[in-house]
Design a protein around this motif. Structure first.
Motif, PDB file in Angstrom:
ATOM      1  N   LYS A 129     105.418 101.494  38.010  1.00  0.00           N
ATOM      2  CA  LYS A 129     105.061 102.822  38.525  1.00  0.00           C
ATOM      3  C   LYS A 129     104.224 103.607  37.528  1.00  0.00           C
ATOM      4  O   LYS A 129     104.538 103.657  36.338  1.00  0.00           O
ATOM      5  CB  LYS A 129     106.345 103.595  38.841  1.00  0.00           C
ATOM      6  CG  LYS A 129     106.138 104.854  39.628  1.00  0.00           C
ATOM      7  CD  LYS A 129     107.484 105.451  40.029  1.00  0.00           C
ATOM      8  CE  LYS A 129     107.304 106.708  40.834  1.00  0.00           C
ATOM      9  NZ  LYS A 129     108.590 107.310  41.184  1.00  0.00           N
ATOM     10  N   LEU A 130     103.144 104.224  38.010  1.00  0.00           N
ATOM     11  CA  LEU A 130     102.307 105.057  37.157  1.00  0.00           C
ATOM     12  C   LEU A 130     103.009 106.376  36.845  1.00  0.00           C
ATOM     13  O   LEU A 130     103.769 106.904  37.667  1.00  0.00           O
ATOM     14  CB  LEU A 130     100.965 105.347  37.826  1.00  0.00           C
ATOM     15  CG  LEU A 130     100.082 104.140  38.145  1.00  0.00           C
ATOM     16  CD1 LEU A 130      98.800 104.595  38.841  1.00  0.00           C
ATOM     17  CD2 LEU A 130      99.762 103.343  36.890  1.00  0.00           C
ATOM     18  N   ILE A 131     102.727 106.928  35.682  1.00  0.00           N
ATOM     19  CA  ILE A 131     103.341 108.181  35.229  1.00  0.00           C
ATOM     20  C   ILE A 131     103.081 109.314  36.213  1.00  0.00           C
ATOM     21  O   ILE A 131     103.923 110.188  36.382  1.00  0.00           O
ATOM     22  CB  ILE A 131     102.803 108.555  33.826  1.00  0.00           C
ATOM     23  CG1 ILE A 131     103.147 107.479  32.812  1.00  0.00           C
ATOM     24  CG2 ILE A 131     103.329 109.907  33.361  1.00  0.00           C
ATOM     25  CD1 ILE A 131     104.597 107.191  32.660  1.00  0.00           C
ATOM     26  N   LYS A 132     101.935 109.309  36.868  1.00  0.00           N
ATOM     27  CA  LYS A 132     101.625 110.408  37.794  1.00  0.00           C
ATOM     28  C   LYS A 132     102.672 110.526  38.903  1.00  0.00           C
ATOM     29  O   LYS A 132     102.830 111.595  39.470  1.00  0.00           O
ATOM     30  CB  LYS A 132     100.223 110.251  38.388  1.00  0.00           C
ATOM     31  CG  LYS A 132     100.066 109.118  39.356  1.00  0.00           C
ATOM     32  CD  LYS A 132      98.668 109.100  39.925  1.00  0.00           C
ATOM     33  CE  LYS A 132      98.561 108.016  40.992  1.00  0.00           C
ATOM     34  NZ  LYS A 132      97.338 108.085  41.715  1.00  0.00           N
ATOM     35  N   GLY A 133     103.430 109.481  39.156  1.00  0.00           N
ATOM     36  CA  GLY A 133     104.476 109.526  40.169  1.00  0.00           C
ATOM     37  C   GLY A 133     105.844 109.898  39.615  1.00  0.00           C
ATOM     38  O   GLY A 133     106.808 109.979  40.369  1.00  0.00           O
TER      39      GLY A 133
END
Length: 167
Positions: A129-133
């Motif tokens: 999962k990307l940090i933006k999520g």
């Protein structure tokens, strides 16, 4: 004996005086909390300590050596700073963020330590999962893992529990 001292420091923003001939000293292995109302200079003091804000007058002495902003590399390596706003990169995963900062901080053989931090800080289920999520609390937890990775002798945390989730 103090490891880090701020002597007779003055700091103003225009006509607002934040520090006037103030002294602060910190010993090795000492834990210090800054408590006070909003706007009294807690964050300014932390930024001065780590070299992100310059004093108008006075001295900053680290291990018997006077520091001048910008700090030299050997002095900068002594500090880790967690500001109130996270410095993570939104389009990277937790592991990628930790690896990125490990490279910036020239940490040797960091892959095993990052694996341990991913597990210890409970990011194993978020591997892809990307940090933006991430929630604000998850980002804060990852920022604390980053401070753990850097492992500097002086750690300065500005509101470290801000948005932090209990896990």
């Amino acid at each position: 004996m103090a490891y880090l001292s701020l002597k007779e420091i003055n700091k103003s923003y225009g006509s607002k005086v934040v520090f006037h001939h103030q002294d602060f000293s910190f010993s090795k292995n000492e834990i210090v909390f800054f408590v006070g109302k909003n706007g009294v200079g807690k964050t300014t003091l932390m930024e001065i300590i780590v070299g992100l804000n310059q004093i108008d007058e006075g001295e900053i002495i680290l291990d018997k050596r006077e520091l001048k902003v910008p700090y030299d590399l050997s002095s900068r390596e002594k500090f880790s700073f967690l500001p109130t706003e996270d410095q993570l990169i939104d389009f990277l995963t937790a592991r990628e963020n930790l690896s990125y900062f490990a490279e910036i901080y020239r940490i040797k053989k960091y892959q095993d330590k990052i694996g341990d931090l991913i597990k210890d800080y409970q990011f194993s289920d978020q591997e892809g999962k990307l940090i933006k999520g991430y929630s604000k609390g998850m980002k804060r937890r990852l920022s604390l893992a980053l401070i753990d990775l850097i492992n500097s002798p002086i750690i300065v945390l500005d509101e470290p529990s801000l948005g932090l989730d209990i896990y």
